[in-house]
Design a protein around this motif. Structure first.
Motif: not given
Length: 206
Positions: A114-116, A149-154, A159-163, A183-190
Protein backbone atom coordinates in the motif's frame (compact mmCIF):
# COMPACT_ATOMS: atom_id res chain seq x y z
CA UNK A 1 -13.56 21.46 1.14
CA UNK A 2 -12.73 17.84 0.34
CA UNK A 3 -9.15 17.19 -0.78
CA UNK A 4 -8.91 15.29 -4.07
CA UNK A 5 -5.92 13.02 -4.60
CA UNK A 6 -4.66 11.07 -7.58
CA UNK A 7 -2.39 8.23 -6.47
CA UNK A 8 -0.17 6.79 -9.21
CA UNK A 9 1.08 3.46 -7.89
CA UNK A 10 4.54 2.07 -8.75
CA UNK A 11 4.69 2.69 -12.51
CA UNK A 12 8.37 1.77 -12.55
CA UNK A 13 10.64 0.16 -15.10
CA UNK A 14 10.78 -3.15 -13.21
CA UNK A 15 6.98 -3.45 -13.33
CA UNK A 16 6.71 -2.77 -17.06
CA UNK A 17 7.61 -5.01 -19.96
CA UNK A 18 11.29 -5.98 -19.89
CA UNK A 19 11.61 -5.35 -16.16
CA UNK A 20 12.33 -7.81 -13.37
CA UNK A 21 8.59 -8.14 -12.65
CA UNK A 22 7.10 -6.83 -15.86
CA UNK A 23 3.29 -6.79 -16.03
CA UNK A 24 1.74 -7.31 -19.45
CA UNK A 25 0.33 -3.98 -20.53
CA UNK A 26 2.42 -1.99 -18.05
CA UNK A 27 3.92 0.28 -20.68
CA UNK A 28 0.51 1.08 -22.14
CA UNK A 29 -0.79 1.83 -18.65
CA UNK A 30 2.09 4.27 -18.16
CA UNK A 31 1.26 6.09 -21.39
CA UNK A 32 -2.45 6.32 -20.50
CA UNK A 33 -1.68 7.69 -17.04
CA UNK A 34 0.70 10.29 -18.43
CA UNK A 35 -1.92 11.47 -20.93
CA UNK A 36 -4.53 11.56 -18.16
CA UNK A 37 -2.27 13.68 -15.95
CA UNK A 38 -1.64 16.13 -18.79
CA UNK A 39 -5.37 16.45 -19.49
CA UNK A 40 -6.89 16.15 -16.01
CA UNK A 41 -4.10 16.69 -13.47
CA UNK A 42 -5.56 20.08 -12.59
CA UNK A 43 -8.69 18.36 -11.26
CA UNK A 44 -6.71 17.17 -8.22
CA UNK A 45 -5.37 19.01 -5.21
CA UNK A 46 -2.37 16.67 -5.04
CA UNK A 47 -0.90 13.92 -7.19
CA UNK A 48 1.18 11.30 -5.39
CA UNK A 49 3.58 9.19 -7.48
CA UNK A 50 4.80 6.14 -5.57
CA UNK A 51 7.90 4.04 -6.05
CA UNK A 52 8.88 0.74 -4.49
CA UNK A 53 12.28 1.65 -3.03
CA UNK A 54 13.76 -1.57 -1.72
CA UNK A 55 17.15 -2.10 -0.18
CA UNK A 56 19.70 -4.02 -2.20
CA UNK A 57 21.57 -5.49 0.77
CA UNK A 58 18.73 -7.45 2.40
CA UNK A 59 15.74 -9.56 1.39
CA UNK A 60 13.53 -6.69 2.60
CA UNK A 61 11.82 -8.68 5.32
CA UNK A 62 11.34 -11.77 3.21
CA UNK A 63 9.94 -9.84 0.24
CA UNK A 64 12.74 -11.01 -2.09
CA UNK A 65 13.06 -14.76 -2.67
CA UNK A 66 16.53 -15.90 -1.64
CA UNK A 67 18.06 -18.67 -3.79
CA UNK A 68 17.70 -21.59 -3.87
CA UNK A 69 14.10 -20.71 -2.95
CA UNK A 70 12.01 -19.63 -5.93
CA UNK A 71 9.58 -16.72 -5.77
CA UNK A 72 5.92 -17.70 -5.43
CA UNK A 73 4.67 -14.41 -6.99
CA UNK A 74 2.22 -14.01 -4.12
CA UNK A 75 4.36 -13.29 -1.04
CA UNK A 76 7.90 -13.60 -2.40
CA UNK A 77 9.32 -12.02 -5.53
CA UNK A 78 12.45 -11.75 -7.65
CA UNK A 79 14.75 -8.87 -6.76
CA UNK A 80 13.10 -5.69 -8.06
CA UNK A 81 12.97 -1.92 -7.62
CA UNK A 82 16.21 -1.63 -5.67
CA UNK A 83 16.69 1.99 -4.62
CA UNK A 84 18.61 4.19 -7.05
CA UNK A 85 18.68 1.59 -9.83
CA UNK A 86 17.24 1.83 -13.32
CA UNK A 87 14.63 -0.77 -12.40
CA UNK A 88 13.32 1.42 -9.61
CA UNK A 89 13.12 4.49 -11.85
CA UNK A 90 9.74 5.69 -13.04
CA UNK A 91 8.68 4.57 -16.51
CA UNK A 92 9.75 7.32 -18.95
CA UNK A 93 6.14 8.32 -19.66
CA UNK A 94 5.53 8.91 -15.95
CA UNK A 95 8.91 10.58 -15.47
CA UNK A 96 7.83 13.08 -18.13
CA UNK A 97 4.93 14.24 -15.94
CA UNK A 98 6.64 13.66 -12.58
CA UNK A 99 6.84 17.41 -11.96
CA UNK A 100 3.04 17.49 -11.73
CA UNK A 101 3.15 15.30 -8.63
CA UNK A 102 4.99 14.45 -5.43
CA UNK A 103 7.11 11.31 -5.15
CA UNK A 104 6.41 8.76 -2.43
CA UNK A 105 8.90 6.02 -1.46
CA UNK A 106 7.86 2.79 0.25
CA UNK A 107 9.26 -0.62 1.09
CA UNK A 108 12.79 0.33 2.13
CA UNK A 109 13.81 -2.82 3.97
CA UNK A 110 10.29 -4.21 4.44
CA UNK A 111 7.52 -5.68 2.29
CA UNK A 112 5.22 -2.85 1.26
CA UNK A 113 2.22 -2.91 -1.03
CA UNK A 114 0.00 0.00 0.00
CA UNK A 115 1.14 3.52 -0.82
CA UNK A 116 -0.27 4.45 2.59
CA UNK A 117 2.89 2.89 4.05
CA UNK A 118 5.03 5.42 2.18
CA UNK A 119 6.51 8.81 2.92
CA UNK A 120 6.25 11.88 0.69
CA UNK A 121 9.79 12.79 -0.37
CA UNK A 122 10.59 16.40 0.41
CA UNK A 123 7.93 16.94 3.05
CA UNK A 124 8.32 13.75 5.10
CA UNK A 125 4.55 13.36 5.35
CA UNK A 126 3.03 9.97 6.00
CA UNK A 127 0.56 9.10 3.24
CA UNK A 128 -1.51 7.25 5.86
CA UNK A 129 -2.11 10.59 7.58
CA UNK A 130 -3.12 12.34 4.36
CA UNK A 131 -5.93 10.14 3.08
CA UNK A 132 -8.76 10.22 5.69
CA UNK A 133 -11.72 12.15 4.32
CA UNK A 134 -10.20 12.57 0.86
CA UNK A 135 -11.63 11.69 -2.54
CA UNK A 136 -9.02 9.45 -4.14
CA UNK A 137 -8.53 8.05 -7.62
CA UNK A 138 -6.02 5.19 -7.79
CA UNK A 139 -4.14 4.08 -10.91
CA UNK A 140 -0.92 2.17 -11.62
CA UNK A 141 0.67 -1.24 -11.09
CA UNK A 142 -0.17 -3.85 -10.28
CA UNK A 143 -3.95 -4.00 -10.01
CA UNK A 144 -4.06 -7.14 -7.86
CA UNK A 145 -1.28 -6.14 -5.46
CA UNK A 146 -0.21 -2.55 -4.79
CA UNK A 147 -3.23 -0.89 -6.43
CA UNK A 148 -5.52 -3.24 -4.51
CA UNK A 149 -3.76 -2.61 -1.19
CA UNK A 150 -3.75 1.16 -1.72
CA UNK A 151 -7.43 1.29 -2.65
CA UNK A 152 -8.56 -0.94 0.22
CA UNK A 153 -6.31 0.83 2.72
CA UNK A 154 -7.57 4.25 1.67
CA UNK A 155 -11.17 3.11 1.95
CA UNK A 156 -10.50 1.66 5.40
CA UNK A 157 -8.95 4.98 6.42
CA UNK A 158 -12.17 6.79 5.55
CA UNK A 159 -11.56 8.02 2.02
CA UNK A 160 -13.90 7.85 -0.96
CA UNK A 161 -11.99 5.69 -3.44
CA UNK A 162 -12.14 4.81 -7.11
CA UNK A 163 -9.85 2.73 -9.30
CA UNK A 164 -9.66 3.98 -12.90
CA UNK A 165 -9.74 0.58 -14.54
CA UNK A 166 -7.93 0.98 -17.84
CA UNK A 167 -5.05 2.74 -16.10
CA UNK A 168 -3.97 -0.41 -14.30
CA UNK A 169 -2.98 -3.99 -15.16
CA UNK A 170 -2.85 -7.19 -13.12
CA UNK A 171 -0.13 -9.73 -12.42
CA UNK A 172 -2.79 -12.46 -12.46
CA UNK A 173 -5.52 -11.37 -14.93
CA UNK A 174 -7.55 -14.52 -14.25
CA UNK A 175 -8.25 -13.23 -10.74
CA UNK A 176 -9.56 -9.79 -11.71
CA UNK A 177 -13.25 -10.66 -11.44
CA UNK A 178 -12.78 -11.89 -7.88
CA UNK A 179 -10.64 -8.84 -7.09
CA UNK A 180 -13.33 -6.48 -8.31
CA UNK A 181 -15.91 -8.24 -6.15
CA UNK A 182 -13.62 -7.66 -3.17
CA UNK A 183 -13.19 -3.99 -4.03
CA UNK A 184 -16.92 -3.47 -4.49
CA UNK A 185 -17.65 -5.15 -1.16
CA UNK A 186 -15.28 -2.70 0.52
CA UNK A 187 -16.95 0.29 -1.13
CA UNK A 188 -14.28 0.96 -3.75
CA UNK A 189 -15.67 1.98 -7.14
CA UNK A 190 -14.06 0.61 -10.28
CA UNK A 191 -14.76 2.93 -13.20
CA UNK A 192 -13.72 3.54 -16.75
CA UNK A 193 -12.19 6.94 -17.39
CA UNK A 194 -14.95 7.71 -19.88
CA UNK A 195 -17.48 7.24 -17.06
CA UNK A 196 -15.47 9.26 -14.57
CA UNK A 197 -17.25 12.25 -13.07
CA UNK A 198 -15.21 15.44 -13.10
CA UNK A 199 -14.17 15.98 -9.44
CA UNK A 200 -14.71 19.71 -9.93
CA UNK A 201 -18.38 19.09 -10.77
CA UNK A 202 -19.32 18.12 -7.23
CA UNK A 203 -19.50 15.17 -4.88
CA UNK A 204 -19.49 11.60 -6.09
CA UNK A 205 -22.27 9.17 -6.20
CA UNK A 206 -22.03 6.30 -3.72
Amino acid sequence: MTTRLLIIVDVQNDFCEGGALGVDGGGAVAERIAEFVREHGGDYDRILVSQDWHRGDTDNGGHFAVPPAAPDFVDTWPVHCVADTEGAALHPAIAAVEDRGEVVHKGHGVPSYSVLEGIVIGTGESVQALVPGCEIDVVGLAYDFCVRATALGSREAGASVRVLREMTAAVHPSGVAELEEELAAAGVEVVRTADRRDPAAGSREG
